[in-house]
Scaffold this motif. Structure first.
Motif, PDB file in Angstrom:
ATOM      1  N   VAL A  90      -2.300   2.621  -4.544  1.00 36.95           N
ATOM      2  CA  VAL A  90      -2.062   3.678  -4.601  1.00 36.95           C
ATOM      3  C   VAL A  90      -3.403   4.465  -3.679  1.00 36.95           C
ATOM      4  O   VAL A  90      -4.162   3.791  -4.730  1.00 36.95           O
ATOM      5  N   ALA A  91      -3.015   5.256  -3.408  1.00 35.27           N
ATOM      6  CA  ALA A  91      -4.025   5.553  -2.481  1.00 35.27           C
ATOM      7  C   ALA A  91      -3.838   7.775  -2.666  1.00 35.27           C
ATOM      8  O   ALA A  91      -2.848   7.233  -1.672  1.00 35.27           O
ATOM      9  N   VAL A  92      -4.733   8.664  -2.680  1.00 33.82           N
ATOM     10  CA  VAL A  92      -3.631   9.709  -2.349  1.00 33.82           C
ATOM     11  C   VAL A  92      -5.171   9.979  -1.208  1.00 33.82           C
ATOM     12  O   VAL A  92      -6.548   9.735  -1.563  1.00 33.82           O
ATOM     13  N   VAL A  93      -4.637  10.407   0.109  1.00 33.73           N
ATOM     14  CA  VAL A  93      -5.629  10.512   1.036  1.00 33.73           C
ATOM     15  C   VAL A  93      -5.104  11.713   2.175  1.00 33.73           C
ATOM     16  O   VAL A  93      -4.021  11.987   2.090  1.00 33.73           O
ATOM     17  N   GLU A  94      -6.152  12.042   2.927  1.00 33.90           N
ATOM     18  CA  GLU A  94      -5.894  13.146   3.962  1.00 33.90           C
ATOM     19  C   GLU A  94      -4.596  13.271   4.354  1.00 33.90           C
ATOM     20  O   GLU A  94      -3.988  11.695   5.602  1.00 33.90           O
ATOM     21  N   PRO A  95      -3.646  13.943   4.775  1.00 39.47           N
ATOM     22  CA  PRO A  95      -2.573  13.443   5.662  1.00 39.47           C
ATOM     23  C   PRO A  95      -3.028  12.977   7.241  1.00 39.47           C
ATOM     24  O   PRO A  95      -2.214  12.317   7.734  1.00 39.47           O
ATOM     25  N   VAL A 108       0.774  -1.373  -0.062  1.00 40.04           N
ATOM     26  CA  VAL A 108      -0.035  -0.032   0.009  1.00 40.04           C
ATOM     27  C   VAL A 108       1.047   1.581  -0.105  1.00 40.04           C
ATOM     28  O   VAL A 108       1.862   1.509   0.918  1.00 40.04           O
ATOM     29  N   MET A 109       0.564   1.690  -1.020  1.00 40.08           N
ATOM     30  CA  MET A 109       1.562   3.544  -1.170  1.00 40.08           C
ATOM     31  C   MET A 109       0.394   4.509  -0.546  1.00 40.08           C
ATOM     32  O   MET A 109      -0.385   4.541  -1.434  1.00 40.08           O
ATOM     33  N   LEU A 110       0.529   5.473   0.384  1.00 43.49           N
ATOM     34  CA  LEU A 110      -0.818   6.306   0.843  1.00 43.49           C
ATOM     35  C   LEU A 110       0.091   7.827   0.304  1.00 43.49           C
ATOM     36  O   LEU A 110       1.088   7.468   0.946  1.00 43.49           O
ATOM     37  N   ILE A 111      -0.843   8.571  -0.633  1.00 41.06           N
ATOM     38  CA  ILE A 111       0.456   9.807  -0.772  1.00 41.06           C
ATOM     39  C   ILE A 111      -0.568  10.327  -0.735  1.00 41.06           C
ATOM     40  O   ILE A 111      -2.034  10.893  -0.670  1.00 41.06           O
ATOM     41  N   ALA A 167       8.821   7.335   4.263  1.00 38.82           N
ATOM     42  CA  ALA A 167       8.578   8.291   3.649  1.00 38.82           C
ATOM     43  C   ALA A 167       9.146   8.932   2.370  1.00 38.82           C
ATOM     44  O   ALA A 167      10.063   9.296   3.343  1.00 38.82           O
ATOM     45  N   THR A 168       9.136   9.294   1.555  1.00 29.76           N
ATOM     46  CA  THR A 168       9.497  10.114   0.562  1.00 29.76           C
ATOM     47  C   THR A 168       8.090  10.827  -0.077  1.00 29.76           C
ATOM     48  O   THR A 168       7.291  11.084   0.134  1.00 29.76           O
ATOM     49  N   VAL A 169       8.992  11.824  -0.742  1.00 29.36           N
ATOM     50  CA  VAL A 169       8.391  13.571  -0.857  1.00 29.36           C
ATOM     51  C   VAL A 169       8.344  13.638  -2.841  1.00 29.36           C
ATOM     52  O   VAL A 169       9.246  13.203  -3.362  1.00 29.36           O
ATOM     53  N   LEU A 170       6.831  12.522  -3.146  1.00 26.86           N
ATOM     54  CA  LEU A 170       7.216  13.217  -4.806  1.00 26.86           C
ATOM     55  C   LEU A 170       7.698  14.781  -5.096  1.00 26.86           C
ATOM     56  O   LEU A 170       7.396  15.530  -4.465  1.00 26.86           O
ATOM     57  N   THR A 230       3.498  13.607  -0.017  1.00 22.65           N
ATOM     58  CA  THR A 230       4.415  12.812   0.199  1.00 22.65           C
ATOM     59  C   THR A 230       4.056  11.057   0.282  1.00 22.65           C
ATOM     60  O   THR A 230       2.782  10.991   0.179  1.00 22.65           O
ATOM     61  N   ALA A 231       4.913   9.808  -0.104  1.00 28.90           N
ATOM     62  CA  ALA A 231       4.605   8.717  -0.580  1.00 28.90           C
ATOM     63  C   ALA A 231       5.071   7.689   0.310  1.00 28.90           C
ATOM     64  O   ALA A 231       5.842   7.912   1.282  1.00 28.90           O
TER      65      ALA A 231
END
Length: 200
Positions: free
Chosen positions: A136-141, A5-8, A184-187, A168-169
């Motif tokens: 992959v999910a784009v989600v709130e912080p 799972v990758m959360l962005i 975590a990494t910053v895209l 941030t991923a």
């Protein structure tokens, strides 16, 4: 079977820049451009999801993801504080704000507590563990914080100690009922929280 799972976290928008509890506003031009520039660095995923907010949907689109909204990954329900800045709430209700930040079970705004958010997101994570492949999910912080707390087995009080800058991923791998966290990494090739951005 290994689940990945990758959360962005979403790109910058006026609410993030002003430390305002999400009010449904869109990405700003710089945030949208930065998300588009990061799109080439994402690998394809079997499943693409998104928190049902404008800034997450727009970030996912800018990243080239054909994502579907997942209610279980919604951000923290802020009740009557929605749309107000942290400074405004602190000036009007300092004791309530202090209680909310100190007690994961508190919800003085009439919305959702951190504890309930962690439970909701933890339920989603258990479901995700039953699926092979990569999500992959784009989600709130705050969703990234809640998943991190669950994966590490940390106390809910650690929720506010996790910084989640825009784009941030954070990676998580699950196998045999156990989850691991990938740093975590910053895209987009930058790191840290952009100037003017809250760490909320």
């Amino acid at each position: 079977m290994t689940t990945r799972v990758m959360l962005i976290s979403p790109a910058m928008n006026p609410a993030l820049r002003e430390a305002r509890f999400d009010d449904g506003c869109s990405l700003d031009a710089a945030g949208a451009a930065r998300a588009r520039s990061a799109a080439d660095g994402l690998r394809p995923a079997a499943v693409a999801l998104v928190s049902p907010t404008a800034r997450c949907r727009e970030t996912a689109a800018a990243l080239g993801l054909d994502a579907r909204a997942e209610p279980a990954l919604a951000g923290l329900g802020m009740g009557r504080w929605r749309g107000r800045t942290l400074e405004e709430v602190g000036a009007a209700e300092p004791e309530a704000l202090a209680r909310w930040l100190a007690d994961p079970a508190a919800s003085p705004h009439g919305g959702e507590s951190v504890r309930l958010l962690c439970a909701r997101v933890g339920g989603w994570l258990e479901e995700a563990a039953r699926s092979a492949g990569r999500t992959v999910a784009v989600v709130e912080p705050e969703v990234v914080r809640a998943v991190t707390v669950r994966v590490l087995g940390a106390p809910e009080a650690a929720f506010w100690r996790i910084d989640v800058p825009p784009l941030t991923a954070a990676g998580f791998t699950g196998r045999a009922g156990r989850w691991n966290l990938t740093p975590a990494t910053v895209l987009g090739g930058t790191s840290g929280t952009p100037e003017g951005a809250p760490d909320r």
